[in-house]
Design an enzyme around this catalytic site. Structure first.
Site, PDB file in Angstrom:
ATOM      1  N   HIS A 184      32.420  26.089  83.603  1.00 41.92           N
ATOM      2  CA  HIS A 184      34.010  27.102  84.303  1.00 41.92           C
ATOM      3  C   HIS A 184      34.508  27.406  83.428  1.00 41.92           C
ATOM      4  O   HIS A 184      34.769  27.396  82.690  1.00 41.92           O
ATOM      5  CB  HIS A 184      34.649  26.286  85.041  1.00 41.92           C
ATOM      6  CG  HIS A 184      35.894  26.995  85.945  1.00 41.92           C
ATOM      7  ND1 HIS A 184      35.639  26.732  87.317  1.00 41.92           N
ATOM      8  CD2 HIS A 184      35.910  27.950  85.866  1.00 41.92           C
ATOM      9  CE1 HIS A 184      36.821  27.931  87.788  1.00 41.92           C
ATOM     10  NE2 HIS A 184      37.105  29.015  86.808  1.00 41.92           N
TER      11      HIS A 184
ATOM     12  N   HIS B 267      31.853  22.262  96.670  1.00 38.97           N
ATOM     13  CA  HIS B 267      33.038  21.100  97.268  1.00 38.97           C
ATOM     14  C   HIS B 267      32.431  20.611  98.337  1.00 38.97           C
ATOM     15  O   HIS B 267      32.767  21.157  99.606  1.00 38.97           O
ATOM     16  CB  HIS B 267      33.861  21.456  96.587  1.00 38.97           C
ATOM     17  CG  HIS B 267      34.315  22.109  95.682  1.00 38.97           C
ATOM     18  ND1 HIS B 267      34.430  21.812  93.958  1.00 38.97           N
ATOM     19  CD2 HIS B 267      33.260  23.529  94.586  1.00 38.97           C
ATOM     20  CE1 HIS B 267      34.718  23.315  93.123  1.00 38.97           C
ATOM     21  NE2 HIS B 267      34.221  23.767  93.856  1.00 38.97           N
TER      22      HIS B 267
ATOM     23  N   HIS C 270      26.062  23.689  93.779  1.00 38.18           N
ATOM     24  CA  HIS C 270      27.495  24.642  93.875  1.00 38.18           C
ATOM     25  C   HIS C 270      28.118  24.276  94.758  1.00 38.18           C
ATOM     26  O   HIS C 270      27.955  25.241  95.596  1.00 38.18           O
ATOM     27  CB  HIS C 270      27.790  25.574  93.005  1.00 38.18           C
ATOM     28  CG  HIS C 270      29.223  26.017  92.229  1.00 38.18           C
ATOM     29  ND1 HIS C 270      29.649  25.937  90.743  1.00 38.18           N
ATOM     30  CD2 HIS C 270      30.646  24.706  93.047  1.00 38.18           C
ATOM     31  CE1 HIS C 270      31.120  26.127  90.972  1.00 38.18           C
ATOM     32  NE2 HIS C 270      31.905  25.094  92.113  1.00 38.18           N
TER      33      HIS C 270
ATOM     34  N   ASP D 217      29.524  27.290  95.922  1.00 37.34           N
ATOM     35  CA  ASP D 217      31.326  26.621  95.926  1.00 37.34           C
ATOM     36  C   ASP D 217      31.870  26.986  96.983  1.00 37.34           C
ATOM     37  O   ASP D 217      32.774  27.966  96.846  1.00 37.34           O
ATOM     38  CB  ASP D 217      31.541  28.216  94.809  1.00 37.34           C
ATOM     39  CG  ASP D 217      33.047  27.826  94.006  1.00 37.34           C
ATOM     40  OD1 ASP D 217      33.052  26.784  94.301  1.00 37.34           O
ATOM     41  OD2 ASP D 217      33.632  28.230  93.223  1.00 37.34           O
TER      42      ASP D 217
ATOM     43  N   LYS E  21      29.978  18.466  84.279  1.00 39.26           N
ATOM     44  CA  LYS E  21      31.102  19.942  85.116  1.00 39.26           C
ATOM     45  C   LYS E  21      32.488  20.219  83.555  1.00 39.26           C
ATOM     46  O   LYS E  21      32.733  18.784  84.066  1.00 39.26           O
ATOM     47  CB  LYS E  21      31.473  19.503  86.728  1.00 39.26           C
ATOM     48  CG  LYS E  21      32.616  20.429  86.739  1.00 39.26           C
ATOM     49  CD  LYS E  21      31.156  22.150  86.737  1.00 39.26           C
ATOM     50  CE  LYS E  21      32.396  23.200  86.910  1.00 39.26           C
ATOM     51  NZ  LYS E  21      33.210  23.958  88.250  1.00 39.26           N
TER      52      LYS E  21
ATOM     53  N   HIS F  86      29.619  30.168  89.417  1.00 39.77           N
ATOM     54  CA  HIS F  86      29.745  31.254  90.182  1.00 39.77           C
ATOM     55  C   HIS F  86      30.173  32.293  88.818  1.00 39.77           C
ATOM     56  O   HIS F  86      31.120  32.913  88.972  1.00 39.77           O
ATOM     57  CB  HIS F  86      31.042  30.539  90.684  1.00 39.77           C
ATOM     58  CG  HIS F  86      32.250  29.719  89.924  1.00 39.77           C
ATOM     59  ND1 HIS F  86      32.157  30.078  88.877  1.00 39.77           N
ATOM     60  CD2 HIS F  86      32.836  28.746  90.053  1.00 39.77           C
ATOM     61  CE1 HIS F  86      33.190  28.845  88.060  1.00 39.77           C
ATOM     62  NE2 HIS F  86      33.253  27.842  89.549  1.00 39.77           N
TER      63      HIS F  86
END
Ligand code: NCD
Ligand code: ZN
Length: 348
Positions: free
Chosen positions: A143, A17, A15, A254, A101, A181
Site C-alpha cells: 500500500h 477484505h 485484493h 479492494d 502486505k 490499488h
C-alpha cells in the site's frame, strides 16, 4: 459487431477484505457468488494478522464458512516493525501465507487507511525482511501512500513511489512486488515501464470514478476509499493501461465493507468501498465501454496469478449482456453504485 456474451476462465480477486465474525458471514457469499476461484485475503483486521498462529486461525475461520466451495483463501501477513525475517520465511514455506502486505504508519502511529495503525513506521528497519523475501521470492504487496499529515491527499501515492518504492526496488532487484490499488497515472507509468518483477492491482471503482464522485451533489462517503480516487486524467491513464491489455495490471477489487454507521458519520467516515456483489460485472462494463472485451479474461483471470501460487482456472464463467440492478445493501453495508443498472450479468 458487439459481443453479447463473454466466456473467460473463472477469475481471482487479488485484493479482498472480508473482515471477521458476523461481517465475514455477511460479505463472503458475495465473492463466492461471483465465481472467484479464490482471493488474496487482506490481513488488516482490528487485531492484525501478524503472526503464523493468527494467520492459521483466520484461515480456519474462513474455511469454516466455505460450505464445500472450492474457493481458495490466500492468506497474507500484516508486516509490522517487529516480526523477524525467519518467521516471515517460515510462514511462507509452511504454506500459511503467500505474500506479505505492507501498510505504513507515521510516527504518531497514524496509518493512512483502515487498520493500518500497526503498520511499518521504520521502512529501512524492514530491509532485512525484504532481503529474506527477495531470496525466497515472497511477493511484497504494497500500500504505497505517504502517511505524513502534511502530504497532499491526492499526491500520497506518487510521493510514496519516489520515496519508498523506488529505493526498495533498487535495493532488492529480485523482490517480486505488487503495487496495490493503483490510482495515479504517474504510478501507472512507472509500473508499466520499470525493469522489475512488478505488477499492479486495479479496483473496479478506480476505473469508473474520479474524485468528483466524492463531492458531486454533496459529500458522498460511499465513494470514499484509500487511495482516494484521483483527478480524471489519472483515472483515464490507469484505465488505458488496463483495458489496452497491459499484462502488468490485474483485477484486485479492494472490496472493503464497512457498516453504514461508520461510513455515513460526519466525522471520521471510514475509508473503503464495497464492490464484491457485482465486481465482475463492473469490470466487464468497463472493458466493454473501451471496446476491449478481448482483454477482460487476462485481466480478471490470468495476469500474474503464478505470483500467488495460483493457476489459471480450467473452468469458465460466462457474462452476458442484460440488465443487472446493483443491490443497495448487503446486510448493513452499502454496495458501490447501489440501485444503478449495469448492462452485464454473470450467468454461470
Ligand atoms: C481498506 C479497508 O477498509 O480495510 N480501505 C480502503 O479504503 N481501501 C484498506 C485499504 O486497502 O486501504
Ligand atoms: Zn485494501
Amino acid at each position: 459487431m458487439k459481443e453479447n456474451s463473454v466466456t473467460i476462465p473463472r477469475w481471482f480477486d487479488r485484493h479482498l477484505h472480508i473482515r471477521d465474525g458476523e461481517m465475514m458471514k455477511t460479505v463472503l457469499p458475495s465473492t463466492l457468488n461471483q465465481r472467484a476461484t479464490g482471493a488474496i485475503i487482506m490481513p488488516n483486521l482490528a487485531d492484525p494478522i501478524s503472526t503464523i498462529e493468527k494467520a492459521k486461525a483466520y484461515r480456519d475461520r474462513i474455511t469454516a464458512l466455505l460450505d464445500g466451495s472450492d474457493f481458495v483463501p490466500c492468506m497474507t501477513l500484516y508486516l509490522t516493525d517487529h516480526i523477524d525475517p525467519e518467521e516471515v520465511v517460515r510462514g511462507f514455506e509452511e504454506g500459511v501465507w503467500r505474500a506479505v502486505k505492507l501498510y505504513m504508519a507515521n510516527q504518531k502511529g497514524h496509518g493512512g487507511t483502515t487498520g493500518s495503525a500497526h503498520g511499518v513506521k521504520n521502512l529501512l528497519g524492514r530491509y532485512p525482511v525484504f532481503e529474506a523475501m527477495e531470496k525466497h521470492k515472497i511477493p511484497l504487496l504494497g500500500h504505497f501512500e505517504a502517511v505524513e499529515e502534511d502530504v497532499d491527499e491526492f499526491d500520497r501515492e506518487i510521493v510514496s513511489v519516489d520515496r519508498d518504492l523506488k529505493p526498495i526496488l533498487k535495493s532488492f532487484p529480485g523482490l517480486p512486488v505488487v503495487f496495490e490499488h493503483l490510482t495515479d497515472g504517474r504510478a501507472a507509468d512507472f509500473v508499466a515501464e520499470v525493469d522489475h518483477d512488478i505488477h499492479a492491482t486495479v479496483t473496479a471503482h478506480h476505473l469508473m470514478i474520479n474524485r468528483n464522485a466524492m463531492f458531486w451533489g454533496g459529500m458522498n462517503p460511499s465513494n470514499y476509499c484509500k487511495p482516494v480516487p484521483k483527478r480524471e486524467t489519472h483515472r483515464a491513464k490507469v484505465r488505458q493501461y488496463v483495458t489496452s491489455g497491459n499484462r502488468r495490471f490485474g483485477a484486485g477489487t479492494d472490496s472493503a465493507p464497512h457498516d453504514e454507521s461508520v461510513k455515513s458519520r460526519c466525522y471520521g467516515c471510514a475509508a473503503g468501498i464495497f464492490t464484491s456483489p457485482t465486481a465482475v460485472e463492473l469490470y466487464t462494463m468497463t472493458f466493454d465501454e473501451d471496446n476491449a472485451l478481448e482483454h477482460l479474461g487476462p485481466f480478471l483471470s490470468e495476469n500474474f496469478l503464478a505470483l500467488y501460487g495460483m493457476e489459471v482456472s480450467s473452468e469458465t464463467m460466462m457474462i452476458e449482456r442484460g440488465t443487472l440492478v446493483v443491490p443497495q445493501k448487503v446486510g448493513g453495508v452499502q454496495v458501490f453504485k447501489g440501485g444503478a443498472e449495469i448492462p452485464w450479468k454473470l450467468v454461470g
